[in-house]
Design a protein around this motif. Structure first.
Motif, mmCIF file in Angstrom:
data_model
loop_
_atom_site.group_PDB
_atom_site.id
_atom_site.type_symbol
_atom_site.label_atom_id
_atom_site.label_comp_id
_atom_site.label_asym_id
_atom_site.label_seq_id
_atom_site.Cartn_x
_atom_site.Cartn_y
_atom_site.Cartn_z
ATOM 1 N N MET A 181 4.053 16.253 3.943
ATOM 2 C CA MET A 181 4.214 14.798 3.915
ATOM 3 C C MET A 181 5.190 14.336 4.986
ATOM 4 N N PRO A 182 4.833 13.306 5.759
ATOM 5 C CA PRO A 182 5.734 12.798 6.801
ATOM 6 C C PRO A 182 7.022 12.218 6.223
ATOM 7 N N ARG A 183 8.066 12.231 7.030
ATOM 8 C CA ARG A 183 9.350 11.642 6.646
ATOM 9 C C ARG A 183 9.351 10.178 7.080
ATOM 10 N N PHE A 184 8.700 9.350 6.277
ATOM 11 C CA PHE A 184 8.427 7.965 6.675
ATOM 12 C C PHE A 184 9.682 7.156 6.959
ATOM 13 N N GLY A 185 10.676 7.261 6.111
ATOM 14 C CA GLY A 185 11.901 6.501 6.327
ATOM 15 C C GLY A 185 12.821 7.163 7.316
ATOM 16 N N ALA A 186 13.027 8.460 7.147
ATOM 17 C CA ALA A 186 13.952 9.198 8.011
ATOM 18 C C ALA A 186 13.540 9.157 9.476
ATOM 19 N N HIS A 187 12.242 9.112 9.740
ATOM 20 C CA HIS A 187 11.747 9.069 11.116
ATOM 21 C C HIS A 187 11.429 7.658 11.595
ATOM 22 N N GLY A 188 11.758 6.656 10.790
ATOM 23 C CA GLY A 188 11.563 5.273 11.219
ATOM 24 C C GLY A 188 10.115 4.848 11.304
ATOM 25 N N ILE A 189 9.228 5.538 10.600
ATOM 26 C CA ILE A 189 7.812 5.172 10.617
ATOM 27 C C ILE A 189 7.600 3.899 9.801
ATOM 28 N N LEU A 190 8.239 3.836 8.635
ATOM 29 C CA LEU A 190 8.192 2.654 7.782
ATOM 30 C C LEU A 190 9.610 2.148 7.555
ATOM 31 N N ASP A 191 9.743 0.825 7.436
ATOM 32 C CA ASP A 191 11.077 0.270 7.194
ATOM 33 C C ASP A 191 11.314 0.083 5.692
ATOM 34 N N GLU A 192 12.496 -0.381 5.359
ATOM 35 C CA GLU A 192 12.893 -0.522 3.959
ATOM 36 C C GLU A 192 11.943 -1.435 3.190
ATOM 37 N N LYS A 193 11.556 -2.529 3.791
ATOM 38 C CA LYS A 193 10.669 -3.482 3.126
ATOM 39 C C LYS A 193 9.313 -2.853 2.837
ATOM 40 N N GLN A 194 8.787 -2.098 3.798
ATOM 41 C CA GLN A 194 7.486 -1.448 3.614
ATOM 42 C C GLN A 194 7.542 -0.388 2.510
ATOM 43 N N ILE A 195 8.614 0.387 2.495
ATOM 44 C CA ILE A 195 8.753 1.414 1.462
ATOM 45 C C ILE A 195 8.833 0.767 0.084
ATOM 46 N N ARG A 196 9.512 -0.339 0.002
ATOM 47 C CA ARG A 196 9.604 -1.072 -1.271
ATOM 48 C C ARG A 196 8.208 -1.470 -1.757
ATOM 49 N N HIS A 197 7.351 -1.919 -0.846
ATOM 50 C CA HIS A 197 5.981 -2.307 -1.204
ATOM 51 C C HIS A 197 5.180 -1.096 -1.696
ATOM 52 N N LEU A 198 5.376 0.053 -1.069
ATOM 53 C CA LEU A 198 4.638 1.248 -1.482
ATOM 54 C C LEU A 198 5.095 1.749 -2.854
ATOM 55 N N VAL A 199 6.372 1.632 -3.128
ATOM 56 C CA VAL A 199 6.861 2.008 -4.458
ATOM 57 C C VAL A 199 6.199 1.121 -5.513
ATOM 58 N N ALA A 200 6.083 -0.171 -5.206
ATOM 59 C CA ALA A 200 5.430 -1.093 -6.132
ATOM 60 C C ALA A 200 3.961 -0.739 -6.312
ATOM 61 N N LEU A 201 3.302 -0.350 -5.235
ATOM 62 C CA LEU A 201 1.892 0.031 -5.333
ATOM 63 C C LEU A 201 1.705 1.161 -6.335
ATOM 64 N N LEU A 202 2.608 2.124 -6.318
ATOM 65 C CA LEU A 202 2.481 3.275 -7.206
ATOM 66 C C LEU A 202 2.894 2.976 -8.646
ATOM 67 N N LEU A 203 3.841 2.057 -8.833
ATOM 68 C CA LEU A 203 4.435 1.915 -10.152
ATOM 69 C C LEU A 203 4.131 0.606 -10.875
ATOM 70 N N ASP A 204 3.797 -0.443 -10.154
ATOM 71 C CA ASP A 204 3.519 -1.724 -10.812
ATOM 72 C C ASP A 204 2.297 -1.601 -11.718
ATOM 73 N N PRO A 205 2.415 -1.999 -12.990
ATOM 74 C CA PRO A 205 1.282 -1.905 -13.909
ATOM 75 C C PRO A 205 0.055 -2.694 -13.450
ATOM 76 N N LYS A 206 0.257 -3.733 -12.624
ATOM 77 C CA LYS A 206 -0.856 -4.549 -12.155
ATOM 78 C C LYS A 206 -1.536 -3.949 -10.924
ATOM 79 N N SER A 207 -0.951 -2.928 -10.358
ATOM 80 C CA SER A 207 -1.504 -2.304 -9.154
ATOM 81 C C SER A 207 -2.822 -1.602 -9.471
ATOM 82 N N PRO A 208 -3.757 -1.588 -8.508
ATOM 83 C CA PRO A 208 -5.019 -0.854 -8.719
ATOM 84 C C PRO A 208 -4.812 0.639 -8.890
ATOM 85 N N VAL A 209 -3.659 1.134 -8.485
ATOM 86 C CA VAL A 209 -3.334 2.551 -8.722
ATOM 87 C C VAL A 209 -3.336 2.836 -10.228
#
Length: 212
Positions: A181-209
């Motif tokens: 798995m890539p080091r998305f934050g450590a390597h600056g691929i994704l920023d803090e705001k983007q990572i926050r959105h991905l966490v929500a995608l995985l954990l929000d009960p309303k998410s299609p995940v």
């Protein structure tokens, strides 16, 4: 993973393959010679173009160790890599781990970013579908990583889980040394705001995940 990361994996694989051949009964001198030859091949085969520069061929300490040992690293090295990665995690500045899952879904399905034709200030995608199943409706997805479908239902949406998912995205070596798995934050691929959105995608009960 994004295109540049796939290229980096191919480069590392080529170097590791040569090193692997060197490790089968060859002398240290021959192994060193093969390593130099592999590095020279890489240097001749790539050039700077746009934002994609040849400095991406340079391995940091973790990449070098993982190219050499793969999943067969000893316990001491594994613990050292994971401890350093854990210390490297930058936690959300406002303490909030969850963003907008809808934006997270866009990121997960986007493979754009960091190639020679991209602009330096253009946002990158997460390309999550290339390694994981994300939603029930997907019929084409990668299997390098585990399925993430129903992740929130299986693991809950506690602060502990949110923190784990954040850290895993920021620097997955904190939990599994030499992971693919890539080091998305450590390597600056994704920023803090983007990572926050991905966490929500995985954990929000309303998410299609987490849909039935």
């Amino acid at each position: 993973m994004t295109t540049n990361l796939r290229n980096a994996v191919l480069v590392a694989g080529a170097i590791a393959a040569v090193a692997g051949c060197a490790g089968t009964g060859s002398s240290p001198e021959q192994s060193a010679a093969w390593d130099r030859e592999a590095q020279e091949v890489m240097a001749r085969s790539f050039r700077d173009q746009g934002i994609a520069t040849v400095d991406r061929l340079k391995q940091d300490e973790v990449m070098a160790a993982c190219s050499t040992h793969g999943q067969h690293i000893d316990d001491e090295l594994r613990e050292r890599i994971q401890a350093a990665a854990q210390a490297d995690i930058k936690w959300p500045s406002d303490g909030n781990y969850l963003g907008d899952w809808k934006e997270g879904e866009k990121l997960a399905q986007s493979g754009r970013g960091m190639t020679w034709s991209d602009k330096a200030d253009a946002p990158n995608g997460g390309n999550c579908y290339n390694c994981h199943r994300i939603t029930k409706k997907e019929i084409s997805y990668g299997t390098i990583g585990p399925s993430l479908y129903q992740y929130g239902k299986l693991h809950g949406n506690t602060e502990t889980t949110q923190k784990y998912v954040w850290g895993k995205i920021w620097n997955p070596n904190a939990y599994t040394a030499c992971t693919n798995m890539p080091r998305f934050g450590a390597h600056g691929i994704l920023d803090e705001k983007q990572i926050r959105h991905l966490v929500a995608l995985l954990l929000d009960p309303k998410s299609p995940v987490n849909a039935e």
